[in-house]
Design an enzyme around this catalytic site. Structure first.
Site, PDB file in Angstrom:
ATOM      1  N   ARG A   1       0.277   9.130  -7.735  1.00  0.00           N
ATOM      2  CA  ARG A   1       1.029   7.873  -8.357  1.00  0.00           C
ATOM      3  C   ARG A   1       1.320   7.451  -9.138  1.00  0.00           C
ATOM      4  O   ARG A   1       2.765   6.997  -9.961  1.00  0.00           O
ATOM      5  CB  ARG A   1      -0.131   6.432  -7.701  1.00  0.00           C
ATOM      6  CG  ARG A   1      -0.554   6.156  -6.785  1.00  0.00           C
ATOM      7  CD  ARG A   1      -1.284   5.303  -6.464  1.00  0.00           C
ATOM      8  NE  ARG A   1      -1.978   4.993  -5.156  1.00  0.00           N
ATOM      9  CZ  ARG A   1      -3.487   4.667  -5.028  1.00  0.00           C
ATOM     10  NH1 ARG A   1      -4.298   3.737  -6.018  1.00  0.00           N
ATOM     11  NH2 ARG A   1      -3.237   3.968  -3.602  1.00  0.00           N
TER      12      ARG A   1
ATOM     13  N   SER B   1       0.844  -1.007   0.259  1.00  0.00           N
ATOM     14  CA  SER B   1      -0.276   0.134   0.100  1.00  0.00           C
ATOM     15  C   SER B   1       0.778   1.494   0.231  1.00  0.00           C
ATOM     16  O   SER B   1       1.790   1.504   0.426  1.00  0.00           O
ATOM     17  CB  SER B   1      -1.047  -0.337   0.828  1.00  0.00           C
ATOM     18  OG  SER B   1      -1.479   1.228   1.324  1.00  0.00           O
TER      19      SER B   1
ATOM     20  N   GLU C   1     -16.399   0.840  -8.987  1.00  0.00           N
ATOM     21  CA  GLU C   1     -14.699   1.122  -9.613  1.00  0.00           C
ATOM     22  C   GLU C   1     -15.009   0.773 -11.627  1.00  0.00           C
ATOM     23  O   GLU C   1     -14.192   1.728 -12.279  1.00  0.00           O
ATOM     24  CB  GLU C   1     -13.909   0.387  -9.862  1.00  0.00           C
ATOM     25  CG  GLU C   1     -12.533   0.225 -10.594  1.00  0.00           C
ATOM     26  CD  GLU C   1     -11.393  -0.104  -9.673  1.00  0.00           C
ATOM     27  OE1 GLU C   1     -11.204  -0.612  -8.877  1.00  0.00           O
ATOM     28  OE2 GLU C   1     -10.242  -0.455 -10.544  1.00  0.00           O
TER      29      GLU C   1
ATOM     30  N   ARG D   1      -6.329   8.309  -9.981  1.00  0.00           N
ATOM     31  CA  ARG D   1      -6.526   8.646  -8.239  1.00  0.00           C
ATOM     32  C   ARG D   1      -5.749   8.538  -7.677  1.00  0.00           C
ATOM     33  O   ARG D   1      -4.680   8.015  -8.104  1.00  0.00           O
ATOM     34  CB  ARG D   1      -7.360   6.809  -8.862  1.00  0.00           C
ATOM     35  CG  ARG D   1      -8.633   7.516  -6.919  1.00  0.00           C
ATOM     36  CD  ARG D   1      -8.700   5.591  -6.965  1.00  0.00           C
ATOM     37  NE  ARG D   1      -8.127   4.507  -6.690  1.00  0.00           N
ATOM     38  CZ  ARG D   1      -7.520   3.903  -6.059  1.00  0.00           C
ATOM     39  NH1 ARG D   1      -7.566   4.339  -5.182  1.00  0.00           N
ATOM     40  NH2 ARG D   1      -6.490   3.011  -5.777  1.00  0.00           N
TER      41      ARG D   1
HETATM   42  C1  LIG Z   1      -4.585  -4.449  -4.068  1.00  0.00           C
HETATM   43  C2  LIG Z   1      -5.182  -3.566  -3.699  1.00  0.00           C
HETATM   44  C3  LIG Z   1      -5.653  -2.465  -3.010  1.00  0.00           C
HETATM   45  C4  LIG Z   1      -6.797  -0.995  -2.372  1.00  0.00           C
HETATM   46  N1  LIG Z   1      -6.698  -0.245  -1.488  1.00  0.00           N
HETATM   47  C5  LIG Z   1      -7.756   0.524  -1.468  1.00  0.00           C
HETATM   48  C6  LIG Z   1      -7.252   2.097  -1.038  1.00  0.00           C
HETATM   49  O1  LIG Z   1      -6.596   1.655   0.638  1.00  0.00           O
HETATM   50  N2  LIG Z   1      -7.720   3.095  -0.404  1.00  0.00           N
HETATM   51  C7  LIG Z   1      -8.544   2.590  -1.387  1.00  0.00           C
HETATM   52  O2  LIG Z   1      -9.536   3.840  -1.961  1.00  0.00           O
HETATM   53  N3  LIG Z   1      -8.603   1.855  -2.688  1.00  0.00           N
HETATM   54  C8  LIG Z   1      -7.980   1.201  -2.555  1.00  0.00           C
HETATM   55  N4  LIG Z   1      -8.121   0.632  -3.658  1.00  0.00           N
HETATM   56  C9  LIG Z   1      -9.594   0.063  -4.737  1.00  0.00           C
HETATM   57  C10 LIG Z   1     -10.529  -0.492  -4.276  1.00  0.00           C
HETATM   58  O3  LIG Z   1     -10.375  -1.418  -3.835  1.00  0.00           O
HETATM   59  C11 LIG Z   1     -11.539  -0.851  -5.292  1.00  0.00           C
HETATM   60  O4  LIG Z   1     -11.012   0.551  -6.749  1.00  0.00           O
HETATM   61  C12 LIG Z   1     -12.727  -0.711  -4.889  1.00  0.00           C
HETATM   62  O5  LIG Z   1     -12.713  -1.820  -3.600  1.00  0.00           O
HETATM   63  C13 LIG Z   1     -14.077  -1.553  -6.237  1.00  0.00           C
HETATM   64  O6  LIG Z   1     -15.085  -1.411  -5.409  1.00  0.00           O
HETATM   65  P1  LIG Z   1     -15.877  -2.333  -6.113  1.00  0.00           P
HETATM   66  O7  LIG Z   1     -17.639  -2.009  -5.429  1.00  0.00           O
HETATM   67  O8  LIG Z   1     -16.810  -1.068  -7.055  1.00  0.00           O
HETATM   68  O9  LIG Z   1     -15.849  -3.168  -6.680  1.00  0.00           O
HETATM   69  P2  LIG Z   1     -15.314  -4.954  -6.279  1.00  0.00           P
HETATM   70  O10 LIG Z   1     -15.238  -4.745  -4.382  1.00  0.00           O
HETATM   71  O11 LIG Z   1     -13.985  -4.908  -6.606  1.00  0.00           O
HETATM   72  O12 LIG Z   1     -16.872  -5.556  -6.697  1.00  0.00           O
HETATM   73  C14 LIG Z   1     -17.252  -6.074  -7.545  1.00  0.00           C
HETATM   74  C15 LIG Z   1     -18.046  -7.324  -7.499  1.00  0.00           C
HETATM   75  O13 LIG Z   1     -18.954  -7.608  -8.863  1.00  0.00           O
HETATM   76  C16 LIG Z   1     -18.938  -8.228  -9.077  1.00  0.00           C
HETATM   77  N5  LIG Z   1     -19.130  -9.137 -10.242  1.00  0.00           N
HETATM   78  C17 LIG Z   1     -17.884  -8.697 -11.264  1.00  0.00           C
HETATM   79  N6  LIG Z   1     -18.605  -8.820 -12.372  1.00  0.00           N
HETATM   80  C18 LIG Z   1     -19.810 -10.052 -11.874  1.00  0.00           C
HETATM   81  C19 LIG Z   1     -20.896 -10.137 -12.978  1.00  0.00           C
HETATM   82  N7  LIG Z   1     -20.173 -11.005 -14.233  1.00  0.00           N
HETATM   83  N8  LIG Z   1     -21.682 -11.258 -12.533  1.00  0.00           N
HETATM   84  C20 LIG Z   1     -21.947 -11.022 -10.807  1.00  0.00           C
HETATM   85  N9  LIG Z   1     -21.617 -10.262 -10.223  1.00  0.00           N
HETATM   86  C21 LIG Z   1     -20.359  -9.851 -10.739  1.00  0.00           C
HETATM   87  C22 LIG Z   1     -17.831  -9.490  -7.983  1.00  0.00           C
HETATM   88  O14 LIG Z   1     -19.074 -10.342  -7.384  1.00  0.00           O
HETATM   89  C23 LIG Z   1     -18.121  -8.749  -6.772  1.00  0.00           C
HETATM   90  O15 LIG Z   1     -19.061  -9.030  -6.147  1.00  0.00           O
HETATM   91  C24 LIG Z   1      -7.203  -0.445  -3.706  1.00  0.00           C
HETATM   92  C25 LIG Z   1      -7.610  -1.877  -5.320  1.00  0.00           C
HETATM   93  C26 LIG Z   1      -6.727  -3.446  -5.218  1.00  0.00           C
HETATM   94  C27 LIG Z   1      -6.548  -3.438  -6.017  1.00  0.00           C
END
Ligand SMILES: Cc1cc2nc3c(=O)[nH]c(=O)nc-3n(C[C@H](O)[C@H](O)[C@H](O)COP(=O)(O)OP(=O)(O)OC[C@H]3O[C@@H](n4cnc5c(N)ncnc54)[C@H](O)[C@@H]3O)c2cc1C
Ligand code: HEM
Ligand code: HEM
Ligand code: SF4
Ligand code: F3S
Ligand code: FES
Lengths: 628, 299, 217
Positions: free
Chosen positions: A298, A251, A404, A414
Site C-alpha cells: 500500500r 478494498s 489496532e 501493514r
Molecule cells: C475501511 C476499512 C477496511 C479494512 N479492511 C481490512 C481488511 O480487509 N483486512 C484486514 O485485515 N484489515 C482491514 N482493515 C483494518 C481492520 O479493520 C482494523 O484494523 C481492525 O478491525 C481493528 O480492530 P480492533 O478490534 O482493534 O478495533 P475496532 O474494531 O475499531 O474496535 C474498537 C472498539 O473500541 C471501543 N472503544 C474505542 N474507544 C473507546 C473508549 N474510549 N471507551 C470504550 N470503548 C472504546 C469501540 O467501541 C470499539 O468497540 C480495514 C480498515 C478499514 C478502515
C-alpha cells in the site's frame, strides 16, 4: 461464579477475542464499548484475512507469510510475534469457520483464497467483500453466549476515560463515563485490556475509518504513562473513494481480483473513461512495478498515485484522482467476490463500477504504530512463549493492549488482510497472557483501598464540569476539522522536516486552544458534544506524538516517506550488478541507524522520543524492498 | 457518465488551503475545485429544510424543530447532520443544542444511523440528499425507546439474538486441527446473504408484528423476536456445526414471540437496506418448525 | 417432553392456521358451490341441496364439530392475533402489507357477517321450521332487499379474500413456499382461486333472484 474480574475496553475483533479467551478461562469480564459492540469499526473491514492454507497450488508456506509480512513492513516489526501470528493464522481461520463465519468457497466447497498486496500467492481468506463483519458476527455470537451464561457483562454506551493505578503504578481498574447519563464511575479489575482500535479520525474527513476511530483511549493511557511506539508509521490506503464527509475504502481485494489502476496518458483528456482506447491509458503501477503490478504494497501504491497526481500532474483532469478499473473483468465473478464494495460505490457515487471505472485517491487508513507492548521470546521455537504474562503487556503493569491500538505486527507498513489477523490473534494472545497474569495475583483489586478510585473519578468529574461550564469559545467540532486538515496536509503521504516542525507548532497551538472550549450545549443527558470535546483534546495530544515521531525519523521506511532522505533503488533489477551491491550497502548502513522502534513517552513538555532495537531473531533483513 | 457525486476532494497542499477550506465551510456551498465547480454551483442555491423531531430525554415530550441547510454535492443525511453540529441554529434564528444522533461507519455496514426519513425507516448515511425533496422530515427509529433526539436504544435487537441462541456451541475458541467442512458455493451464496445483517433494526421498525417499546420491555421474553433474529436462526441452522443445536433454536422460535408471531406482512424484506431475504428465511423456518413439531409429537 | 409441546403456543398457532383451511376454508368452498345451485330454482335447491344435507347422519355433530367450533376457535384466536399487531397500510404501501391489513379487517368484518348470516339462516330455521323448509324462498325474499344483497356481496368477498390470502400466507407459515418467487407464484395462484370462488359465490347470490321460483315448493 468464581474467578477474577477483568476489564476489556473495546468490542471490536481484538476486544471480543480477548473477552472470549478470558471469560472462557473462567474469569468474569466487564466489556466496555462506546456503543453496541457489533457496531465497532471492525465490521467495516472488507477484503479478507491472511492465512497460509496453500490450497491454490502455489506452494505457499508459513515461512513465506512471515517473510512477506516482515519485508512488507520494512523489517521494523519485532520478529517473534510475527512468526507466531503467521503460524497461528490457519488455525484461527478454522476456528472462525467453526464459529459460523461464511467464508467464500471454491467450487469444491473448500475455503477460497485470493490475492492481496505485497505478496505473490493467494493467501487471503474472505467472506465476499464484508469479511470484517462476518468475523465479527462469529466472535460476537460466542461472546453473547458467554454473556448469557453470566461470564461477560457488557457496558455498552460507556466511554473509557482513565486508568486507576495503585501506589506502585499497577493498573487496578478504570474510570468510565456512561454516555447517556454522563455518570462517571470507577470499576475495579485485576487486569485491563485495551482494544480500542485505530486513530484514522486524526485525518478526518480524508479517512476510511469509522467516526469512532479517534485513538482517544490510547492517548489517555499514553498520557498516564504507557509508552507509544512507531506513531509516525501510519498507512494511507491507495484506493479510497473521493468524498467530502468520508473517503470510503475500495478494498485492495479489487486489485487482488484483477482490478487495474490507470490514468489517461493525456491529463486533459475529458472523454468518458470507457471511450479512452487502451493505447491512450497509462497503467502506471504495472509500468513501474512489473513484478507485482497493481498489487504492490500500500505505501508504494499510495506514493505512486501521489506522484502521478501531485508531481507529474497526470491525475484525471489534472486533479487528485486516478481510475480503479474492474470493467474488464467478468461481471458475475466481480459481483460474487466484491458485491459489498460495489454496492458502497453505487450507493455513494451513484455509478456502477461494473460499467465505468471508479475514481480513487489515497486516504488515511491504518495505524501501524500504537501502544508499546511486550512479548516473551521463546528460544525453543523462535516465536513468542505461549501464555507468557508478558505478551501484549503495556509498560503499565496490569494493562494489556491488543488490536489496532497496539504496534506489534506490521512494522512500517501493514500488508493488506494482515490486520484482521493481527486484531484477532493479538486479542487471543492478550487474553491468554491475562490468564497467566491473573494466576500470579495475590491480592485482588477488590481489596485495594478506595482512595485512588475516588480521586480519579473526582478528577474526571471536574474536567467534565469545566468543559460544561464553557468558559472558552472554541468549538470541538471545528477543532476536529482543523486537526484533520492539518494532519492531512502536514503529516501525510509525503513529509519533510520543515513542514513537520510547523505541524508541531500548530498542534501545540491547537492543544492550547482546545483547553478553551465552548460546548454550546449544557444538557446533562446524552451530551455528545461533551464526549467529542474530550476526545478531540486527546486526539490532538496523540497527533503531537505522531508528528514528533515523524520528525525524529530521518529516513524513508514503509509508510513514512521523507524524500530528502530517500535511498532511491538502483535502476538495475539484477542483484548481481555492482550497482545493486552498492545500494545494498547503503541500505544496510541506514538500517544500522534507523531500523529501530520509535518509542514516545509522555512528559509535561510534550512527547519524549527514544529508539529501541528491533528483535530480528527470525530472519536477517538482507533484502531491501523491491517490488519491481 | 462517471457521475462521482460529491467528489469535491481537495487534499490541502499547504496551510493556505487549509484556511481556504475553513472559509469554504463557513460560506457553505462555495464552489469547489476542478470539475466540481459546475456541480457545486448547481447545488449552491439549494436550500433544504430539515424538520427534526427532537426529544431531550427518554421521558420528556417530543417537539419539532426546523433547520435550513445548504447541502454539498454528494451529501447524505448523516453528513448534513454532522455539518449542522457546527452551527445548530433553527430557521427562527434560535441557537439550540446540537442534534443527538448515531453514526459510525458512514458506509452502511454498522447499522448505527437508522432513522425515519420522510416517514420511512432507512440508514441515514446512505440516504443521499439529492434523492430527497427540499423538506426532509427526520424522526427517531420507531419501536425503540428514544434516548435523545434521533438516538434510540436498540438493546432489544441483541437481547433477541440471545433468545434464539444465535450462536454455534463451540468446545472452545482454540484450533481443533480439523479442516473446514466443505460447503457448496450454492449454499454459500444462500447463507452469505443472511450474514450481512447489521442489526440496524429497520426491518423491526417496519414490521407490524414487532411491538413498540411502549408495549413491551427490553428483556421481554414473550414479545416477537422479529425477522432479523429469525434470519440468524436460519443461517446458523444451516451451518455444519450450528446444525447440532438446530433443535434448541427451533424450540426457541416455537415458543411465544417466535416464528409464529410473524404475520407475513413482508415489510421487513422490502425495507431491509442489505436486501436480506428475510421472508425466505421465514418460509424455510416454517418448514423446519413444521417438521420439528411432527418430530416432537410423533418422533 | 419436548419444548414445542411444553409450550402450546406453536401448536395453537398452527391449529388456527389449519382450522382456517380445514375445515372452515373447505366448508366455504363447498358452501359457495352449494349456493351456486340456486339458479336451478327453488325445488332443486330445497330438495337436492338443503335436503341432501339435512339427510346426513350425525348432522348436528358435523355442524357443530366440523363447522361451528373450528370457526369459532379460528375467529376468537384470530382476534387475539389481531390484537398483537399494528398495521400501517399507508406508510408501507407494499402489496403484501396491504394484504396483511386486509386479512385483519376482513377477519373482523367476517365475524360480524357470519354472526348475522347464521342468525338469519340456520338459527332462524331452528326457530321457525317454515324457513328451514323453504330456504330458497327465505333467501330470495331476504336478498331482494338491496341492503341485504349488498351485505351478502361484501361478506362473500371478504370471506373469499380472507381465505385466498390466508392460503397464500399459510403456505409460507407452514414452509410450503420459501423463495420469494415461489411465494409470489403461489400468491397469484391463490388469487386466481379466490376469483373463481368469488365468482361462484356471486353467481349463487344472483341466482336466488333470477332463478325460476317454480317447481313443487
Ligand atoms: C475501511 C476499512 C477496511 C479494512 N479492511 C481490512 C481488511 O480487509 N483486512 C484486514 O485485515 N484489515 C482491514 N482493515 C483494518 C481492520 O479493520 C482494523 O484494523 C481492525 O478491525 C481493528 O480492530 P480492533 O478490534 O482493534 O478495533 P475496532 O474494531 O475499531 O474496535 C474498537 C472498539 O473500541 C471501543 N472503544 C474505542 N474507544 C473507546 C473508549 N474510549 N471507551 C470504550 N470503548 C472504546 C469501540 O467501541 C470499539 O468497540 C480495514 C480498515 C478499514 C478502515
Ligand atoms: C353467497 C353468499 C351466501 C349465501 C347465499 C349463503 C346461504 C346460506 C344458507 C341458505 C344457509 C343455511 C343453511 C342451513 O340452514 O342448512 C347458510 C348457512 C351458513 N352459512 Fe352461508 N351463505 C353465503 C355465504 C356465506 C359465507 C361467506 C360464509 C362464511 C364462512 C357463510 C357461512 C355460513 C355458515 C357458517 C352457515 C351455517 C351452516 C350450518 O350450520 O349448517 N355463508 N348460508
Ligand atoms: C370469523 C372471523 C375470522 C377472524 C377474526 C379471522 C382472523 C384471522 C386472522 C387474524 C388471520 C391471520 C393469522 C396470522 O397471520 O397469524 C387469519 C388467517 C386465516 N384465516 Fe381467518 N379469520 C376469520 C374467519 C375465517 C374464515 C371464515 C376462514 C375461511 C374461509 C378463514 C381462513 C383463514 C385462513 C386460511 C388463514 C390463514 C392462516 C395462516 O396464515 O396460517 N378465517 N384469520
Ligand atoms: S435484517 Fe436488514 S433491516 Fe433487519 S436489522 Fe438486519 S440489516 Fe437491518
Ligand atoms: S414484516 Fe413482520 S410480520 Fe413477518 S414477514 Fe416480516 S416479520
Ligand atoms: S453510519 Fe453505519 S450504517 Fe450508517
Amino acid at each position: 461464579m468464581s474467578g477474577r474480574r477483568v476489564i476489556v475496553v473495546g468490542g471490536g475483533l481484538g476486544g471480543l477475542w480477548a473477552t472470549l479467551t478470558i471469560a472462557g478461562g473462567g474469569h468474569r469480564v466487564q466489556l466496555f464499548s462506546l456503543f453496541e459492540v457489533m457496531r465497532s469499526h471492525s465490521v467495516c473491514a472488507q477484503g479478507g484475512i491472511n492465512a497460509v492454507l496453500d490450497a491454490k497450488g502455489q506452494h505457499d508456506t508459513v515461512a513465506q507469510h512471515i517473510r512477506d509480512t516482515l519485508r512488507g513492513g520494512s523489517w521494523l516489526a519485532n520478529q517473534p510475534p510475527v512468526k507466531s501470528m503467521c503460524e497461528a493464522a490457519p488455525g484461527l481461520i478454522r476456528t472462525f469457520e467453526r464459529m459460523g463465519v461464511t467464508f467464500s468457497r471454491t467450487p469444491e466447497g473448500l475455503l477460497d483464497q485470493r490475492l492481496f498486496g505485497g505478496v505473490k500467492n493467494k493467501r487471503t481468506c474472505f467472506a465476499g467483500a464484508s469479511t470484517g463483519q462476518q468475523l465479527m458476527h462469529g466472535v460476537d455470537q460466542q461472546v453473547r453466549r458467554l454473556e448469557a451464561e453470566g461470564w461477560v457483562e457488557k457496558h455498552e454506551w460507556w466511554e473509557f476515560l482513565a486508568l486507576v493505578k495503585d501506589t506502585d503504578g499497577v493498573c487496578r481498574g478504570i474510570v468510565a463515563m456512561d454516555l447517556r447519563s454522563l455518570e462517571v464511575r470507577a470499576f475495579r479489575a485485576d487486569a485491563v485490556v485495551l482494544a480500542t482500535g485505530g486513530l484514522g479520525q486524526l485525518y478526518a474527513p480524508q479517512t476510511t475509518c469509522s467516526t469512532n476511530a479517534t485513538g482517544a483511549a490510547a492517548s489517555r493511557v499514553y498520557q498516564q504513562g504507557a509508552r507509544f511506539a512507531n506513531a509516525e508509521l501510519f498507512q494511507f490506503h491507495p484506493t479510497a473513494m473521493l468524498g467530502e464527509d468520508k473517503t470510503r475504502l475500495m478494498s485492495e481485494a479489487a486489485r487482488g481480483e484483477g482490478g487495474r489502476v490507470w490514468v489517461p496518458k493525456d491529463p486533459a483528456d475529458r472523454r468518458e473513461p470507457n471511450r479512452i482506447p487502451e493505447t491512450e491509458r497509462w497503467y502506471f503501477l504495472e509500468d513501474w512495478y512489473p513484478a507485482y503490478g497493481n498489487t504492490v504494497p500500500r505505501d508504494i501504491a499510495s506514493r505512486a498515485i501521489w506522484r502521478v497526481c501531485r508531481e507529474l500532474g497526470q491525475g484525471i483532469g489534472g486533479g487528485d484522482r486516478v481510475y480503479l478499473d474492474l470493467t474488464h473483468l467478468d461481471r458475475d465473478f466481480v459481483e460474487a467476490r466484491l458485491g459489498a464494495i460495489l454496492s458502497i460505490y453505487r450507493k455513494f457515487a451513484g455509478s456502477d463500477p461494473l460499467d465505468a471505472p471508479m475514481e480513487i485517491f489515497p486516504a488515511a487508513h491504518y495505524a501501524m504504530g500504537g501502544l508499546w507492548v511486550d512479548f516473551e521470546h521463546d528460544s525453543a521455537t523462535g516465536g513468542v512463549t505461549p501464555g507468557s504474562p508478558r505478551n501484549h503487556a503495556t509498560s503499565i503493569p496490569g494493562l494489556y493492549a491488543c488490536g489496532e491500538c497496539d504496534y506489534a505486527y506490521h512494522g512500517a507498513n501493514r500488508l493488506g488482510a494482515n490486520s484482521l489477523l493481527s486484531a484477532s490473534y493479538s486479542g487471543r494472545v492478550a487474553g491468554e497472557a491475562v490468564l497467566s497474569h491473573l494466576a500470579g495475583i495475590e491480592r485482588g483489586a477488590e481489596a485495594m483501598p478506595g482512595a485512588p478510585f475516588e480521586a480519579e473519578v473526582a478528577r474526571q468529574v471536574s474536567s467534565n464540569r469545566e468543559l460544561m461550564a464553557g468558559q472558552g469559545h472554541e468549538s470541538a467540532y471545528r477543532l476536529h476539522e482543523e486537526l484533520g486538515a492539518l494532519m492531512t496536509s502536514r503529516v501525510g503521504v509525503v513529509r519533510d522536516n520543515a513542514t513537520l516542525d510547523q505541524a508541531l507548532d500548530e498542534l501545540a497551538e491547537l492543544e492550547r486552544r482546545a483547553a478553551h472550549m465552548d460546548l454550546a450545549e449544557a444538557s446533562p443527558w446524552a451530551n455528545q458534544t461533551l464526549a467529542h470535546a474530550r476526545q478531540v483534546q486527546d486526539m490532538i495530544r496523540l497527533a503531537r506524538v505522531m508528528a514528533a515521531s515523524a520528525r525524529a525519523r530521518d529516513e524513508c521506511r514503509g509508510a513514512h516517506y521523507k524524500p530528502e532522505f530517500d535511498l532511491p533503488l538502483p535502476s538495475t533489477r539484477d542483484p548481481a550488478d555492482p550497482q545493486w551491491e552498492r545500494y545494498r550497502e547503503r541500505w544496510q548502513a541506514n538500517n544500522e541507524r534507523w531500523l529501530k522502534t520509535t518509542v514516545a513517552e509522555h512528559t509535561v513538555d510534550g512527547p519524549r522520543i527514544e529508539f529501541e532495537p528491533v528483535d530480528l531473531s527470525v530472519m536477517t533483513p538482507d533484502q531491501p524492498r523491491d517490488y519491481r | 457518465m462517471t457521475g462521482i457525486a460529491g467528489s469535491g476532494l481537495h487534499l490541502t497542499r499547504d496551510g493556505a488551503d487549509a484556511a481556504g477550506r475553513e472559509r469554504d465551510r463557513d460560506a457553505d456551498a462555495a464552489p469547489r475545485t476542478g470539475g466540481d465547480v459546475e456541480q457545486a454551483r448547481a447545488c449552491e442555491h439549494r436550500h433544504v429544510e430539515l424538520r427534526i423531531r427532537r426529544q431531550d430525554a427518554p421521558d420528556s415530550a417530543p417537539y419539532w424543530q426546523r433547520f435550513r441547510v445548504h447541502p454539498r454535492p454528494g451529501d447524505n443525511v448523516v453528513s448534513v447532520l454532522r455539518a449542522l453540529r457546527l452551527d445548530p441554529v433553527t430557521v427562527d434564528g434560535e441557537r439550540v443544542d446540537p442534534i443527538a444522533f448515531e453514526h459510525n461507519c458512514m458506509e452502511e455496514v454498522c447499522g448505527a444511523c437508522a432513522m425515519l426519513i420522510d416517514g420511512m425507516p432507512r440508514p441515514a448515511c446512505s440516504t443521499l440528499l439529492e434523492d430527497l425533496g427540499d423538506v426532509i422530515r427526520l424522526e427517531p427509529l420507531p419501536k425503540f425507546p428514544v434516548v435523545r433526539d434521533l438516538m434510540v436504544d436498540r438493546a432489544r435487537i441483541f437481547h433477541n439474538l440471545t433468545r434464539v441462541q444465535a450462536w454455534v456451541r463451540l468446545d472452545g475458541p482454540w484450533d481443533t486441527h480439523e479442516r473446514a467442512p466443505r460447503i457448496s458455493q450454492r449454499q454459500w451464496v444462500a447463507d452469505y446473504l443472511y450474514s450481512r445483517c447489521m442489526s440496524c433494526g429497520i426491518c423491526l421498525a417496519a414490521c407490524p408484528q414487532f411491538p413498540a417499546s411502549s408495549r413491551t420491555n427490553a428483556d421481554d421474553n414473550r414479545a416477537f423476536v422479529g425477522p432479523s433474529a429469525l434470519a440468524q436462526v436460519r443461517l446458523l441452522n444451516a451451518h455444519p456445526l450450528g446444525r447440532f443445536n438446530k433443535t434448541d433454536r427451533l424450540h426457541a422460535i416455537m415458543a411465544e414471540g417466535g416464528l409464529t408471531d410473524c404475520g407475513n406482512a413482508q415489510n421487513c424484506v422490502r425495507v431491509c437496506p442489505k436486501e436480506i431475504p428475510l421472508t425466505t428465511a421465514i418460509g424455510e423456518l416454517g418448514r423446519q418448525t413444521t417438521l420439528q413439531a411432527l418430530k416432537d409429537l410423533f418422533g | 417432553m419436548s419444548a414445542s409441546i411444553a409450550s402450546p403456543h406453536f401448536l395453537l398457532r398452527r391449529l388456527h392456521s389449519l382450522f382456517g383451511i380445514l375445515p372452515v376454508g373447505a366448508f366455504l368452498a363447498f358452501h359457495l358451490w352449494e349456493n351456486s345451485q340456486s339458479r336451478f330454482g327453488a325445488e332443486h335447491f330445497n330438495r337436492e341441496v338443503v335436503g341432501a344435507l339435512a339427510g346426513l347422519n350425525y348432522l348436528p355433530f358435523i355442524e357443530i364439530g366440523l363447522i361451528a367450533l373450528p370457526l369459532l376457535l379460528h375467529a376468537l384466536y384470530g382476534l387475539v392475533i389481531i390484537g398483537g399487531g399494528r398495521a400501517e397500510p399507508l406508510r408501507y404501501s407494499y402489496l403484501r402489507n396491504r394484504l396483511y391489513w386486509l386479512q385483519r379487517i376482513s377477519g373482523i368484518g367476517l365475524l360480524v357477517f357470519i354472526l348475522l348470516h347464521v342468525g338469519m339462516t340456520r338459527m332462524a330455521g331452528l326457530v321457525d321450521p317454515a324457513i328451514h323448509a323453504d330456504l330458497f324462498g327465505h333467501m330470495r325474499a331476504a336478498l331482494a332487499n338491496p341492503w341485504v344483497f349488498g351485505f351478502y356481496l361484501v361478506g362473500l368477498w371478504l370471506a373469499v379474500v380472507h381465505f385466498a390470502n390466508g392460503l397464500a400466507t399459510a403456505a409460507i407459515s407452514w414452509g410450503l413456499t420459501t423463495s420469494a418467487m415461489a411465494q409470489r407464484r403461489f400468491g397469484w395462484l391463490c388469487a386466481a382461486g379466490g376469483l373463481l370462488l368469488g365468482a361462484i359465490g356471486t353467481h349463487g347470490l344472483v341466482g336466488y333472484l333470477t332463478a325460476p321460483v317454480g317447481g313443487g315448493a
